[in-house]
Design a protein around this motif. Sequence first.
Motif, PDB file in Angstrom:
ATOM      1  N   ASP A 192      38.753  44.783  33.225  1.00 53.37           N
ATOM      2  CA  ASP A 192      39.931  45.566  33.546  1.00 53.37           C
ATOM      3  C   ASP A 192      39.767  46.081  34.971  1.00 53.37           C
ATOM      4  O   ASP A 192      38.737  45.819  35.615  1.00 53.37           O
ATOM      5  CB  ASP A 192      40.168  46.690  32.530  1.00 53.37           C
ATOM      6  CG  ASP A 192      39.101  47.773  32.560  1.00 53.37           C
ATOM      7  OD1 ASP A 192      38.177  47.715  33.409  1.00 53.37           O
ATOM      8  OD2 ASP A 192      39.164  48.707  31.733  1.00 53.37           O
ATOM      9  N   PRO A 193      40.764  46.786  35.519  1.00 54.53           N
ATOM     10  CA  PRO A 193      40.640  47.225  36.913  1.00 54.53           C
ATOM     11  C   PRO A 193      39.395  48.056  37.186  1.00 54.53           C
ATOM     12  O   PRO A 193      38.778  47.932  38.256  1.00 54.53           O
ATOM     13  CB  PRO A 193      41.919  48.040  37.131  1.00 54.53           C
ATOM     14  CG  PRO A 193      42.916  47.415  36.204  1.00 54.53           C
ATOM     15  CD  PRO A 193      42.120  47.052  34.986  1.00 54.53           C
ATOM     16  N   LEU A 194      38.977  48.885  36.234  1.00 52.82           N
ATOM     17  CA  LEU A 194      37.802  49.720  36.456  1.00 52.82           C
ATOM     18  C   LEU A 194      36.521  48.893  36.475  1.00 52.82           C
ATOM     19  O   LEU A 194      35.659  49.087  37.339  1.00 52.82           O
ATOM     20  CB  LEU A 194      37.718  50.795  35.371  1.00 52.82           C
ATOM     21  CG  LEU A 194      36.719  51.924  35.643  1.00 52.82           C
ATOM     22  CD1 LEU A 194      37.179  52.779  36.815  1.00 52.82           C
ATOM     23  CD2 LEU A 194      36.536  52.783  34.404  1.00 52.82           C
ATOM     24  N   SER A 195      36.381  47.965  35.549  1.00 54.45           N
ATOM     25  CA  SER A 195      35.144  47.175  35.495  1.00 54.45           C
ATOM     26  C   SER A 195      35.018  46.240  36.696  1.00 54.45           C
ATOM     27  O   SER A 195      33.917  45.801  37.031  1.00 54.45           O
ATOM     28  CB  SER A 195      35.056  46.383  34.192  1.00 54.45           C
ATOM     29  OG  SER A 195      35.978  45.310  34.167  1.00 54.45           O
ATOM     30  N   LEU A 196      36.139  45.925  37.368  1.00 55.56           N
ATOM     31  CA  LEU A 196      36.060  45.106  38.576  1.00 55.56           C
ATOM     32  C   LEU A 196      35.278  45.813  39.676  1.00 55.56           C
ATOM     33  O   LEU A 196      34.673  45.165  40.534  1.00 55.56           O
ATOM     34  CB  LEU A 196      37.463  44.755  39.074  1.00 55.56           C
ATOM     35  CG  LEU A 196      38.275  43.795  38.209  1.00 55.56           C
ATOM     36  CD1 LEU A 196      39.686  43.631  38.769  1.00 55.56           C
ATOM     37  CD2 LEU A 196      37.592  42.429  38.079  1.00 55.56           C
ATOM     38  N   LEU A 197      35.280  47.155  39.659  1.00 53.55           N
ATOM     39  CA  LEU A 197      34.490  47.895  40.639  1.00 53.55           C
ATOM     40  C   LEU A 197      32.995  47.669  40.435  1.00 53.55           C
ATOM     41  O   LEU A 197      32.210  47.730  41.388  1.00 53.55           O
ATOM     42  CB  LEU A 197      34.816  49.387  40.562  1.00 53.55           C
ATOM     43  CG  LEU A 197      36.261  49.772  40.900  1.00 53.55           C
ATOM     44  CD1 LEU A 197      36.469  51.273  40.706  1.00 53.55           C
ATOM     45  CD2 LEU A 197      36.617  49.358  42.329  1.00 53.55           C
ATOM     46  N   LEU A 198      32.586  47.424  39.196  1.00 55.47           N
ATOM     47  CA  LEU A 198      31.208  47.031  38.912  1.00 55.47           C
ATOM     48  C   LEU A 198      30.964  45.593  39.347  1.00 55.47           C
ATOM     49  O   LEU A 198      29.943  45.275  39.967  1.00 55.47           O
ATOM     50  CB  LEU A 198      30.926  47.183  37.416  1.00 55.47           C
ATOM     51  CG  LEU A 198      29.678  46.470  36.875  1.00 55.47           C
ATOM     52  CD1 LEU A 198      28.407  47.154  37.380  1.00 55.47           C
ATOM     53  CD2 LEU A 198      29.694  46.438  35.348  1.00 55.47           C
ATOM     54  N   THR A 199      31.925  44.723  39.045  1.00 62.16           N
ATOM     55  CA  THR A 199      31.747  43.290  39.253  1.00 62.16           C
ATOM     56  C   THR A 199      31.429  42.937  40.697  1.00 62.16           C
ATOM     57  O   THR A 199      30.597  42.061  40.965  1.00 62.16           O
ATOM     58  CB  THR A 199      33.009  42.535  38.805  1.00 62.16           C
ATOM     59  OG1 THR A 199      33.309  42.879  37.444  1.00 62.16           O
ATOM     60  CG2 THR A 199      32.823  41.030  38.909  1.00 62.16           C
ATOM     61  N   VAL A 200      32.079  43.612  41.644  1.00 62.09           N
ATOM     62  CA  VAL A 200      31.901  43.238  43.055  1.00 62.09           C
ATOM     63  C   VAL A 200      30.487  43.519  43.564  1.00 62.09           C
ATOM     64  O   VAL A 200      30.107  43.028  44.633  1.00 62.09           O
ATOM     65  CB  VAL A 200      32.937  43.938  43.965  1.00 62.09           C
ATOM     66  CG1 VAL A 200      34.347  43.515  43.605  1.00 62.09           C
ATOM     67  CG2 VAL A 200      32.793  45.457  43.913  1.00 62.09           C
ATOM     68  N   ASP A 201      29.686  44.269  42.797  1.00 60.28           N
ATOM     69  CA  ASP A 201      28.332  44.600  43.257  1.00 60.28           C
ATOM     70  C   ASP A 201      27.292  44.341  42.176  1.00 60.28           C
ATOM     71  O   ASP A 201      26.295  45.041  42.089  1.00 60.28           O
ATOM     72  CB  ASP A 201      28.271  46.069  43.698  1.00 60.28           C
ATOM     73  CG  ASP A 201      26.997  46.402  44.474  1.00 60.28           C
ATOM     74  OD1 ASP A 201      26.590  45.577  45.299  1.00 60.28           O
ATOM     75  OD2 ASP A 201      26.426  47.483  44.245  1.00 60.28           O
ATOM     76  N   ALA A 202      27.526  43.323  41.349  1.00 64.32           N
ATOM     77  CA  ALA A 202      26.655  43.107  40.195  1.00 64.32           C
ATOM     78  C   ALA A 202      25.803  41.847  40.282  1.00 64.32           C
ATOM     79  O   ALA A 202      24.813  41.727  39.560  1.00 64.32           O
ATOM     80  CB  ALA A 202      27.490  43.066  38.911  1.00 64.32           C
TER      81      ALA A 202
END
Length: 275
Positions: A192-202
Amino acid sequence: MDSSSQFDRDTAVNLRAPGVYDTTLSADWTIFGVVNGGYLLALLGRALGEALPHPHPLTVSAYYLAPSLPGPAVIRTETVRAGRTLSTGQASLFQYAEDGTETERIRVLAGYGDLDALPEDVRTSAKPPALPPYEHCFGPADAPAPLPGSAEITRLLDIKLDPATIGWAVGDPSGKGEVRGWFGLADGRDPDPLSLLLTVDALPPTAFDLGLSGWTPTVELTAHIRCRPAPGPLRVSITTRNLAGGFLEEDAEVWDSADRLVAQSRQLARAPRAS
C-alpha cells in the motif's frame, strides 16, 4: 491498519497529545544493529497520515541525523499547511539516553494527498525492469553462507534478486552499481502507499555491486508515491551512477503487478570503506 501484519504492528503510533505520538522501534527491522531507514520512513509516514487531513504520502523527504536504535521513541508532528488537495507536514523522531538527554534521529518534510482522487492519465517513457521469473531469482535463504549485510530485517521480507545483480554475494561484483529484484513482505501483506516507503530502502545497497561491503547509512532520502499499488509482488530496480567523495546516490523505481510505476526515490548515502 492490518494488525495481522508485523509491519503494521511495528509502525503503530499512539497519540499522547495533539501532534505527539509515542512508538517503539522494533529490533526486527535492524541492519548491523541499526534500525532500517525505510522502516523509519514508514513509521513517520504513519504518524503524519494520522496528523494531516489527507490520507496518503505523495512526497516524503527525510534527513537521517543520527542512527536510530531499537527501543522507545517519540514522534512530534506539525501541520505546515492544509490545502484542499494537498497537505504539507513535518515530523521528527526523538530517542532518549539513560540520562534523559534527547536526540533527534530523523526529520521529515512531506506532502500528503488522496491518491484515489488523482487523474488516471499516464504518459511515461519508463519501463518495468526486466526480471527473471520469481522462482529463478535468489534470496538470503538460497546463499551458501550468510550474505554480506544480512540482518534481522531479512526475516520479514520476501526478496528475490536478479542473478545478474548478485555476483557480489559470491565475491564477483559487476561494478555496475545495480540491484534488481522481486519484493514483498514475508507475511503476505499486500503493498500500500505506506509500505512503499519501506520498499524504496529495503534491498541490499548498490555499494555491494560496486565491490564494497558494510553499512551504507542514508544521509537524505526523497520518495515519491505515484499511485496506489495493485495487490501482488513488486519489482524494484536500484542504480548508482556516481560514487565520489565517500558518498553515492541510489535511484530506485518500484513497479506493481499491473506494470505501473508506483514509487520512485533518490537517496544520498555514505559509501562503505573499500574492502
